[in-house]
Write an enzyme that holds these catalytic residues in place. Sequence first.
Site, PDB file in Angstrom:
ATOM      1  N   LYS A  11       9.273  13.294   9.123  1.00 36.34           N
ATOM      2  CA  LYS A  11       8.170  12.273   9.440  1.00 36.34           C
ATOM      3  C   LYS A  11       7.368  12.001   8.187  1.00 36.34           C
ATOM      4  CE  LYS A  11       4.440  14.379  10.422  1.00 36.34           C
ATOM      5  NZ  LYS A  11       3.060  14.430   9.683  1.00 36.34           N
ATOM      6  N   ASP A 147       3.402  17.619  16.636  1.00 35.11           N
ATOM      7  CA  ASP A 147       4.437  16.767  16.085  1.00 35.11           C
ATOM      8  C   ASP A 147       5.630  16.904  16.751  1.00 35.11           C
ATOM      9  OD1 ASP A 147       2.362  15.695  14.288  1.00 35.11           O
ATOM     10  OD2 ASP A 147       2.983  17.112  12.675  1.00 35.11           O
TER      11      ASP A 147
HETATM   12  O1  C5P Z   1      -0.119  21.082  16.896  1.00 36.03           O
HETATM   13  P1  C5P Z   1      -0.023  21.954  15.604  1.00 36.03           P
HETATM   14  O2  C5P Z   1       0.246  23.529  16.133  1.00 36.03           O
HETATM   15  O3  C5P Z   1       1.034  21.290  14.924  1.00 36.03           O
HETATM   16  O4  C5P Z   1      -1.293  22.001  14.976  1.00 36.03           O
HETATM   17  C1  C5P Z   1      -1.421  22.926  13.707  1.00 36.03           C
HETATM   18  C2  C5P Z   1      -2.775  22.973  13.644  1.00 36.03           C
HETATM   19  O5  C5P Z   1      -3.475  21.638  12.901  1.00 36.03           O
HETATM   20  C3  C5P Z   1      -3.912  23.052  14.796  1.00 36.03           C
HETATM   21  O6  C5P Z   1      -3.917  24.603  15.093  1.00 36.03           O
HETATM   22  C4  C5P Z   1      -5.186  22.418  14.318  1.00 36.03           C
HETATM   23  O7  C5P Z   1      -5.699  23.507  13.444  1.00 36.03           O
HETATM   24  C5  C5P Z   1      -4.680  21.214  13.647  1.00 36.03           C
HETATM   25  N1  C5P Z   1      -4.559  20.151  14.328  1.00 36.03           N
HETATM   26  C6  C5P Z   1      -5.797  19.450  14.714  1.00 36.03           C
HETATM   27  N2  C5P Z   1      -5.714  18.481  15.702  1.00 36.03           N
HETATM   28  C7  C5P Z   1      -4.336  17.846  15.811  1.00 36.03           C
HETATM   29  C8  C5P Z   1      -3.361  18.406  15.192  1.00 36.03           C
HETATM   30  C9  C5P Z   1      -3.420  19.829  14.640  1.00 36.03           C
HETATM   31  O8  C5P Z   1      -6.729  20.091  14.535  1.00 36.03           O
HETATM   32  N3  C5P Z   1      -4.291  16.634  16.582  1.00 36.03           N
END
Ligand code: C5P
Length: 305
Positions: A11, A147
Amino acid sequence: MQRVLVSAPAKVNLGLRVGGPRPDGFHPLDTVFEALDIFDDVEVTPADELSLEFTSPDRSIDVAELPVDGSNLAMRAAHELLRRRGLLGSADAPGARIKITKRIPIAGGMAGGSADAAGTLVALNKLWDLGFSDHDLEHIAADLGSDVPFALKGSIAHGQGRGEHLHEVPVMAIHGWVLLTRSDGLSTPEVFREFDRLNPDAGEPASTVELREALSSGTLADVAAAMVNDLEQPAVSLNPELGHVLVQVRADGHAAILSGSGPTVAVLTEPATLRALAAELAARYPDTQVITAYGPAPGAHIRED
Ligand code: C5P
């Protein structure tokens, strides 16, 4: 069932507005995702144990750097399916060999790890005949990562919350994308931390409404003019070389945006001019790997071959 093969898309974020951190540490987002026709393939076959391996047809993708244990998001997806059926750790738990063919750049801001998790959910739900509905899989995906639900859904979607609340945006045109990838990947949490350092007073995220209107009734130039990414400034702060590339590509008159938390730079163009633009950018940036893609593309789907 002897073998299930699923393709899951990369994406880009056409728009990514970020707010100040919530009590849980995640950042509220207002974003527009577009799935691209660069797919990781997830092939699962029955086995006694659960195992994960990666290959890539692309020599610039170093799959050896990817973990294949329980810390990998694809493996966590498999464990989560078993846990929800009360099978995790049980003697009755089915096994599988998960083989992922990677084409999505690693740590590029294109959600390759999320694609692998989404592909694994769809593939093992079928192989193990678990009977989770699409709706169930979306919930499991949201628990795995911000995501992952979009990697299931594909197409173009408006994302809110931490990115997991999705609403479809009608698709009015095919887009061509030239992607300038970099080997010096950026860590998503680090980019968000840098965002916090640079924006200590951030409140709610700004809106992507202008971009969504441009997608539904505007020209490609309108879409390009409305593209915005609040993670660009922190990503460039961590990787100034990336900033030079963005400035140059824009100075050459192209519609460039940082993809997600970077460091991939995505350049939007009409499909008819995609090849010519890719050749121009490959000549201008000989040390950069240039990939082309079309969007929007479908979400994680079973392939019949
Ligand atoms: O959700 P995901 O595990 O992919 O996110 C990875 C990291 O990115 C999270 O641990 C956080 O530090 C950051 N993140 C965030 N806010 C979001 C998505 C991701 O702070 N909306």
